[in-house]
Design a protein around this motif. Structure first.
Motif, PDB file in Angstrom:
ATOM      1  N   ALA A  91    -120.254 107.419 -84.316  1.00  0.00           N
ATOM      2  CA  ALA A  91    -120.631 107.770 -82.952  1.00  0.00           C
ATOM      3  C   ALA A  91    -119.581 108.689 -82.374  1.00  0.00           C
ATOM      4  O   ALA A  91    -120.197 109.462 -81.486  1.00  0.00           O
ATOM      5  CB  ALA A  91    -120.176 106.212 -82.164  1.00  0.00           C
ATOM      6  N   LEU A  92    -118.399 108.843 -82.746  1.00  0.00           N
ATOM      7  CA  LEU A  92    -117.405 109.803 -82.222  1.00  0.00           C
ATOM      8  C   LEU A  92    -117.853 110.959 -82.597  1.00  0.00           C
ATOM      9  O   LEU A  92    -117.913 112.039 -81.818  1.00  0.00           O
ATOM     10  CB  LEU A  92    -116.132 109.671 -82.669  1.00  0.00           C
ATOM     11  CG  LEU A  92    -114.963 110.360 -82.200  1.00  0.00           C
ATOM     12  CD1 LEU A  92    -114.611 110.388 -80.802  1.00  0.00           C
ATOM     13  CD2 LEU A  92    -113.526 110.044 -82.816  1.00  0.00           C
ATOM     14  N   ALA A  93    -118.412 111.140 -83.844  1.00  0.00           N
ATOM     15  CA  ALA A  93    -118.794 112.583 -84.352  1.00  0.00           C
ATOM     16  C   ALA A  93    -120.028 113.192 -83.633  1.00  0.00           C
ATOM     17  O   ALA A  93    -120.267 114.201 -83.363  1.00  0.00           O
ATOM     18  CB  ALA A  93    -118.991 112.513 -85.835  1.00  0.00           C
ATOM     19  N   GLU A  94    -121.064 112.020 -83.231  1.00  0.00           N
ATOM     20  CA  GLU A  94    -121.978 112.332 -82.377  1.00  0.00           C
ATOM     21  C   GLU A  94    -121.556 113.044 -81.061  1.00  0.00           C
ATOM     22  O   GLU A  94    -122.177 113.889 -80.658  1.00  0.00           O
ATOM     23  CB  GLU A  94    -122.923 111.233 -82.194  1.00  0.00           C
ATOM     24  CG  GLU A  94    -123.620 110.679 -83.261  1.00  0.00           C
ATOM     25  CD  GLU A  94    -124.513 109.336 -83.070  1.00  0.00           C
ATOM     26  OE1 GLU A  94    -125.638 109.276 -83.672  1.00  0.00           O
ATOM     27  OE2 GLU A  94    -124.016 108.752 -82.370  1.00  0.00           O
ATOM     28  N   GLN A  95    -120.785 112.358 -80.270  1.00  0.00           N
ATOM     29  CA  GLN A  95    -120.364 112.687 -79.171  1.00  0.00           C
ATOM     30  C   GLN A  95    -119.513 113.931 -79.327  1.00  0.00           C
ATOM     31  O   GLN A  95    -119.694 115.024 -78.223  1.00  0.00           O
ATOM     32  CB  GLN A  95    -119.289 111.600 -78.689  1.00  0.00           C
ATOM     33  CG  GLN A  95    -119.768 110.475 -78.202  1.00  0.00           C
ATOM     34  CD  GLN A  95    -118.736 109.403 -77.978  1.00  0.00           C
ATOM     35  OE1 GLN A  95    -118.060 109.441 -76.890  1.00  0.00           O
ATOM     36  NE2 GLN A  95    -118.473 108.250 -78.781  1.00  0.00           N
ATOM     37  N   TRP A  96    -118.779 114.286 -80.247  1.00  0.00           N
ATOM     38  CA  TRP A  96    -118.148 115.701 -80.537  1.00  0.00           C
ATOM     39  C   TRP A  96    -119.246 116.754 -80.662  1.00  0.00           C
ATOM     40  O   TRP A  96    -119.147 117.777 -79.923  1.00  0.00           O
ATOM     41  CB  TRP A  96    -117.193 115.518 -81.645  1.00  0.00           C
ATOM     42  CG  TRP A  96    -116.418 116.977 -81.845  1.00  0.00           C
ATOM     43  CD1 TRP A  96    -115.530 117.554 -81.543  1.00  0.00           C
ATOM     44  CD2 TRP A  96    -117.340 117.845 -83.110  1.00  0.00           C
ATOM     45  NE1 TRP A  96    -115.640 118.828 -81.874  1.00  0.00           N
ATOM     46  CE2 TRP A  96    -116.483 119.260 -82.987  1.00  0.00           C
ATOM     47  CE3 TRP A  96    -118.178 117.685 -83.846  1.00  0.00           C
ATOM     48  CZ2 TRP A  96    -116.806 120.278 -83.269  1.00  0.00           C
ATOM     49  CZ3 TRP A  96    -118.877 118.798 -84.573  1.00  0.00           C
ATOM     50  CH2 TRP A  96    -117.956 120.072 -84.470  1.00  0.00           C
ATOM     51  N   ALA A  97    -120.126 116.675 -81.405  1.00  0.00           N
ATOM     52  CA  ALA A  97    -121.319 117.480 -81.837  1.00  0.00           C
ATOM     53  C   ALA A  97    -121.918 117.908 -80.503  1.00  0.00           C
ATOM     54  O   ALA A  97    -122.252 118.971 -80.114  1.00  0.00           O
ATOM     55  CB  ALA A  97    -122.207 117.154 -82.651  1.00  0.00           C
ATOM     56  N   MET A  98    -122.286 116.995 -79.523  1.00  0.00           N
ATOM     57  CA  MET A  98    -123.140 117.121 -78.146  1.00  0.00           C
ATOM     58  C   MET A  98    -122.025 118.002 -77.309  1.00  0.00           C
ATOM     59  O   MET A  98    -122.416 118.843 -76.924  1.00  0.00           O
ATOM     60  CB  MET A  98    -123.360 115.896 -77.697  1.00  0.00           C
ATOM     61  CG  MET A  98    -123.899 115.930 -76.357  1.00  0.00           C
ATOM     62  SD  MET A  98    -124.672 114.517 -75.651  1.00  0.00           S
ATOM     63  CE  MET A  98    -123.002 113.579 -75.464  1.00  0.00           C
ATOM     64  N   LEU A  99    -120.771 117.583 -77.109  1.00  0.00           N
ATOM     65  CA  LEU A  99    -119.836 118.123 -76.340  1.00  0.00           C
ATOM     66  C   LEU A  99    -119.610 119.593 -76.898  1.00  0.00           C
ATOM     67  O   LEU A  99    -119.301 120.509 -75.839  1.00  0.00           O
ATOM     68  CB  LEU A  99    -118.641 117.410 -75.957  1.00  0.00           C
ATOM     69  CG  LEU A  99    -118.984 116.174 -75.207  1.00  0.00           C
ATOM     70  CD1 LEU A  99    -117.740 115.248 -75.320  1.00  0.00           C
ATOM     71  CD2 LEU A  99    -119.514 116.383 -73.823  1.00  0.00           C
ATOM     72  N   ASP A 100    -119.331 119.689 -78.223  1.00  0.00           N
ATOM     73  CA  ASP A 100    -119.178 121.062 -78.715  1.00  0.00           C
ATOM     74  C   ASP A 100    -120.233 121.971 -78.473  1.00  0.00           C
ATOM     75  O   ASP A 100    -119.974 123.136 -78.068  1.00  0.00           O
ATOM     76  CB  ASP A 100    -118.791 120.921 -80.098  1.00  0.00           C
ATOM     77  CG  ASP A 100    -118.422 122.294 -80.801  1.00  0.00           C
ATOM     78  OD1 ASP A 100    -117.374 122.836 -80.646  1.00  0.00           O
ATOM     79  OD2 ASP A 100    -119.459 122.823 -81.664  1.00  0.00           O
TER      80      ASP A 100
END
Length: 329
Positions: free
Chosen positions: A85-94
């Motif tokens: 879930a954290l990786a998904e958020q990071w990918a979106m914000l990146d």
């Protein structure tokens, strides 16, 4: 060299949580104006020491309010969140920020958070390394797991990450398992506020190879009495709010003594003293990326003024006089 602001979003006595969070957002905007390279947000639950429960959420908001400055989490706690879930958020914000988001990852503590969020003490005690690997794997675009704490079929990460995550790992000191875990994965360290230059240098030496580590310090330009008067009350409330999940004793530091120690080991004083202290730290630790806690005056006005003074009286002198440290960034 890089210089950033570190915002704990601490609730000093008599302050409202919403006002504290708005103070942090404004401080980040002012840090960009003052010429800092990045701004990093802490994450805590159920305590006045820091009222931001999701560093990545506050980072997302600040990414939308700024245009140049890098934004980081210090740290996102892997013991209480799912790494995919954290990786998904990071990918979106990146993607939407043009690559301005950096994640600090940490183990956290044995706090009641583990009970409330259902991850449990075992996840804290034995699960960090596995969670870290699941997160890193997820930032490649696909992830599956067959481990003790995470077991699931392979899935695509959406949105597809455009690059590997830029990660730094929080560590507790030279003998911390996180130092070994980070070094084995070629991830730099985030060195804590509690450590003096000698301990940070020992931790860097224990890591064993060049890397772009980050050091956190308390920086207050002006009268140190401002910090001595404000900090103990905040620390007392915060330390008392640390409730362990299993009844073990919580933090036992004396707030007044700890405030005195922070003033002694960090750049707290007039601008010339702050410059000298930071130059010495750069030399002793070999770390040339520094995050500065700027909220120790206890007021919004003091925080904003401190950011401005560091930007005009400290950063130019450091950039002019201090060469890059080999092996750091």
């Amino acid at each position: 060299m890089r210089f950033g602001v570190f915002l704990v979003s601490g609730r000093f006595p008599g302050q409202a949580d919403g006002d504290v969070l708005r103070r942090s957002v404004r401080a980040a905007e002012l840090a960009e104006e003052a010429g800092f390279d990045d701004v990093w947000f802490a994450e805590h639950h159920f305590m006045p020491y820091g009222v931001c429960p999701s560093a990545i959420t506050l980072a997302a908001h600040v990414l939308g309010r700024t245009s140049r400055i890098g934004v980081g989490t210090a740290v996102s706690v892997l013991s209480t969140t799912h790494p995919v879930a954290l990786a998904e958020q990071w990918a979106m914000l990146d993607a939407v920020s043009g690559g301005r988001l950096r994640l600090g990852l940490g183990r956290g503590g044995p706090w009641q958070d583990l009970e409330v969020f259902g991850t449990g003490l075992d996840r804290y005690e034995t699960g960090f390394e596995e969670a870290l690997d699941v997160f890193l794997h997820a930032t490649t675009g696909r992830v599956g797991a067959q481990g003790r704490h995470f077991a699931f079929r392979e899935v695509p990460v959406v949105p597809t990450p455009e690059r590997r995550a830029d990660v730094v790992v929080a560590c507790g000191g030279p003998t911390s398992a996180a130092v070994r875990q980070a070094a084995e994965r070629d991830l730099p360290l985030l060195l804590g506020l509690h450590a003096d230059d000698e301990e940070k240098a020992d931790t860097v030496a224990g890591y064993g190879k060049p890397a772009n580590h980050i050091s956190t310090v308390l920086c207050q330009v002006g009268d140190a009495e401002v910090v001595r008067n404000a900090l103990p009350g905040w620390l007392e409330d915060g330390l008392a709010a640390h409730v362990t999940v299993d009844g073990r004793p919580g933090p036992s530091r004396d707030p007044g003594e700890y405030a005195e120690r922070l003033c002694a080991i960090h750049p707290v004083g007039d601008a010339a003293h702050c410059v000298r202290t930071l130059e010495t730290s750069l030399r002793r630790t070999g770390v040339s990326h520094v995050l500065m806690l700027v909220e120790a005056s206890g007021t919004p006005e003091g925080t904003f003024a401190n950011i401005a003074r560091i930007g005009t009286e400290v950063l130019p002198a450091l950039r002019a006089s201090s060469p890059a440290v080999p092996g750091s960034g």
